[in-house]
Design a protein around this motif. Structure first.
Motif, PDB file in Angstrom:
ATOM      1  N   LEU A 286       0.839  -1.198   0.000  1.00  0.00           N
ATOM      2  CA  LEU A 286       0.000   0.000   0.000  1.00  0.00           C
ATOM      3  C   LEU A 286       0.874   1.248   0.000  1.00  0.00           C
ATOM      4  O   LEU A 286       0.547   2.251  -0.646  1.00  0.00           O
ATOM      5  N   GLY A 287       2.006   1.192   0.712  1.00  0.00           N
ATOM      6  CA  GLY A 287       2.951   2.309   0.693  1.00  0.00           C
ATOM      7  C   GLY A 287       3.460   2.611  -0.711  1.00  0.00           C
ATOM      8  O   GLY A 287       3.608   3.777  -1.099  1.00  0.00           O
ATOM      9  N   LYS A 288       3.698   1.563  -1.492  1.00  0.00           N
ATOM     10  CA  LYS A 288       4.110   1.765  -2.888  1.00  0.00           C
ATOM     11  C   LYS A 288       2.993   2.440  -3.679  1.00  0.00           C
ATOM     12  O   LYS A 288       3.255   3.295  -4.536  1.00  0.00           O
ATOM     13  N   ALA A 289       1.744   2.036  -3.410  1.00  0.00           N
ATOM     14  CA  ALA A 289       0.610   2.661  -4.090  1.00  0.00           C
ATOM     15  C   ALA A 289       0.493   4.130  -3.702  1.00  0.00           C
ATOM     16  O   ALA A 289       0.161   4.985  -4.547  1.00  0.00           O
ATOM     17  N   VAL A 290       0.766   4.454  -2.437  1.00  0.00           N
ATOM     18  CA  VAL A 290       0.715   5.843  -1.975  1.00  0.00           C
ATOM     19  C   VAL A 290       1.788   6.674  -2.666  1.00  0.00           C
ATOM     20  O   VAL A 290       1.545   7.814  -3.097  1.00  0.00           O
ATOM     21  N   ASP A 291       2.994   6.122  -2.780  1.00  0.00           N
ATOM     22  CA  ASP A 291       4.061   6.836  -3.490  1.00  0.00           C
ATOM     23  C   ASP A 291       3.660   7.100  -4.940  1.00  0.00           C
ATOM     24  O   ASP A 291       3.923   8.175  -5.495  1.00  0.00           O
ATOM     25  N   LEU A 292       3.014   6.116  -5.556  1.00  0.00           N
ATOM     26  CA  LEU A 292       2.570   6.262  -6.940  1.00  0.00           C
ATOM     27  C   LEU A 292       1.467   7.314  -7.042  1.00  0.00           C
ATOM     28  O   LEU A 292       1.461   8.147  -7.962  1.00  0.00           O
ATOM     29  N   LEU A 293       0.542   7.294  -6.079  1.00  0.00           N
ATOM     30  CA  LEU A 293      -0.526   8.294  -6.063  1.00  0.00           C
ATOM     31  C   LEU A 293       0.050   9.699  -5.901  1.00  0.00           C
ATOM     32  O   LEU A 293      -0.374  10.641  -6.584  1.00  0.00           O
ATOM     33  N   ALA A 294       1.027   9.843  -4.997  1.00  0.00           N
ATOM     34  CA  ALA A 294       1.658  11.148  -4.791  1.00  0.00           C
ATOM     35  C   ALA A 294       2.363  11.615  -6.068  1.00  0.00           C
ATOM     36  O   ALA A 294       2.343  12.804  -6.406  1.00  0.00           O
ATOM     37  N   LYS A 295       2.954  10.682  -6.800  1.00  0.00           N
ATOM     38  CA  LYS A 295       3.611  11.021  -8.063  1.00  0.00           C
ATOM     39  C   LYS A 295       2.599  11.561  -9.072  1.00  0.00           C
ATOM     40  O   LYS A 295       2.934  12.412  -9.905  1.00  0.00           O
TER      41      LYS A 295
END
Length: 505
Positions: A286-295
């Protein structure tokens, strides 16, 4: 027969995690199990002397309460909580995160509201200023649903009564009142509501007129209010409420989904029923998804302050500046005082289910829970139910109790939620859809009607990056209208639980 799988999460860890159950006498990772090690639990791989730190994720998760030998099961019987110095090093790891230009950002289909925010659902909400009007709010919703009029408005997802247990018997100033007012305002103006009706009794401490005045809420087609006493009793109020809702339906139904950038997604990050896999599979994915969302310009909102306790120093180092880091530490200090005043302790947090799943202390649980926040810069820290205005990765101060924490995030403006669970949590949320992520195959398969994504395959070799992309894509699909499992089950009305702080008088 294949040897049981294990994971050593950092080079200086003195324990490993059992991916599969380790039988007594089985040799793994250079040690022989001295007892059966349940899956998700920890086994020592080197001697740990009395009072020495136990390390997992490369961090301290507790201290040995007795000498621990290689091969020993490491859990409550030989590990205790202990305080240790945390070097906050504010903003040391802050970075300029890449944000894609608007033309390269992913999109979803959402509802643009008059204030410019984007909704992912189109509910009509019936709010209550006080518990005394809770039954009337439910009566109104039930009457509208019985009438069959919603069949004429397919663009409306439903009528939801948001009832609660407070609103009177409380101080009319201070922390508790402010929290309730922010929560009510946040729901009344939420982008996932096409319209809202607030019902009060009339004589309660939490006055609707004051909320409207202090929150700059203007009545009109999308928001109205009334009180039982002013209308003239229960039956008249129900009848009046039904008519008002019926008048709101055509207005709310005018909304149509249109293409919106992923930067309009405000994603609540929740975990409940955590286990020893949570910090290895679902949470970091989920942290990876959050980083992607922030990008892509969107926002991820980490919360549950008691469940980042002991890991907050990892977040302060990622803070945008010292002010943001210090605000997080201030909230940690508030919680230490809060638990002391109520004769509790921060390490009371891991539940019996968490412990059965392999989590031993709040420090261990927090390190896994904080992984939901990815690695992006921490750009803001909000108090409970404060409007979320920053984009990127942010934090909101909430309790760890899932319904209360989620209510604060939704009030802050979260329009989608991801909820990880290792033991199996039965949870859903309205008006914000909740995507359930299972940390392991066992929970996903046994509770398949509740789980949306299986993160157990991370243990089988699926990369965290690939799983994060799967979660990100699911978020956009749900934001565009795809139903979650909890929505299909009908969850969400009873999970509205505002945080009650202060004395009930």
């Amino acid at each position: 027969m294949n040897a049981p799988r294990t994971i050593r999460l950092a080079a200086d860890d003195n324990v490993i995690v059992a991916v599969d159950q380790i039988g007594q006498g089985t040799a793994v990772a250079g040690a022989t199990a001295q007892a059966r090690i349940p899956r998700g639990h920890k086994m020592a791989i080197m001697p740990i002397a009395l009072n020495e730190p136990v390390r997992k994720y490369g961090q301290i998760i507790g201290f040995a309460s007795q000498a621990i030998a290689p091969g020993d099961w490491v859990h409550e019987h030989n590990v205790v909580m202990g305080d240790f110095a945390r070097d906050y090093r504010h903003a040391e790891d802050a970075r300029n995160d890449e944000v894609l230009p608007p033309e390269l950002r992913a999109t979803f289909e959402g509802y643009v509201r008059p204030n410019g925010r984007t909704g992912t659902r189109n509910y009509v909400g019936i709010l209550t200023s006080v518990n005394c009007s809770a039954s009337v709010a439910k009566f109104i919703a039930e009457a509208v649903n019985r009438s069959g009029i919603l069949n004429e408005f397919p663009e409306i997802d439903g009528i939801v009564p948001f009832v609660h247990g407070t609103g009177c018997g409380m101080a009319n100033r201070g922390e508790g009142y402010d929290v309730l007012q922010r929560t009510q305002w946040g729901y009344a103006t939420h982008p996932n509501l096409g319209a809202a009706l607030m019902v009060g009794l009339g004589c309660e401490m939490f006055q609707i007129e004051r909320m409207k005045s202090e929150g700059h809420l203007v009545e009109g087609d999308h928001f109205q209010s009334m009180t039982i006493q002013a209308v003239g009793g229960t039956k008249k109020t129900v009848a009046e409420g039904v008519e008002r809702v019926k008048a709101m339906l055509p207005v709310a139904a005018k909304a149509r989904r249109e293409t919106r950038p992923a930067s309009e997604v405000v994603l609540a990050l929740q975990c409940g029923g955590s286990d020893g896999y949570s910090g290895i599979t679902a949470n970091p994915a989920l942290g990876k998804a959050v980083d992607l969302l922030a990008k892509h310009g969107g926002t991820g909102v980490l919360a549950e302050t008691p469940e980042i306790y002991g890991a907050e120093h990892l977040l302060t180092r990622r803070a945008l500046n010292t002010k943001v880091g210090e605000k997080l530490v201030e909230r940690i200090r508030w919680w230490e005082d809060y638990t002391t005043r109520n004769r509790g302790e921060m390490n009371n947090n891991p539940s019996p289910g968490n412990k059965a799943g392999g989590l031993t202390t709040i420090l261990e649980k927090s390190l896994g829970a904080a992984a939901k926040g990815g690695s992006s810069t921490l750009r803001a820290v909000y108090e409970y139910a404060e409007p979320i205005t920053e984009r990127g990765f942010v934090f909101m101060d909430t309790p760890g109790y899932d319904p209360v924490g989620a209510t604060g995030q939704v009030a802050g403006g979260c329009n989608v939620m991801c909820f990880t669970t290792g033991r199996g949590s039965a949870f859903g949320c309205k008006p914000t859809p909740s995507i359930k992520l299972a940390t392991n195959h066992y929970v996903y398969e046994s509770m398949t009607d509740d789980m949306d994504i299986n993160c157990g395959d991370v243990l089988d070799g699926v990369s965290l990056e690939d799983k994060g992309k799967e979660i990100f894509d699911k978020v956009l699909k749900v934001a565009s209208g795809a139903h979650t499992k909890s929505e299909d089950l009908g969850y969400g009305e009873l999970e509205f639980v505002p945080w009650q702080i202060g004395a009930t008088m």
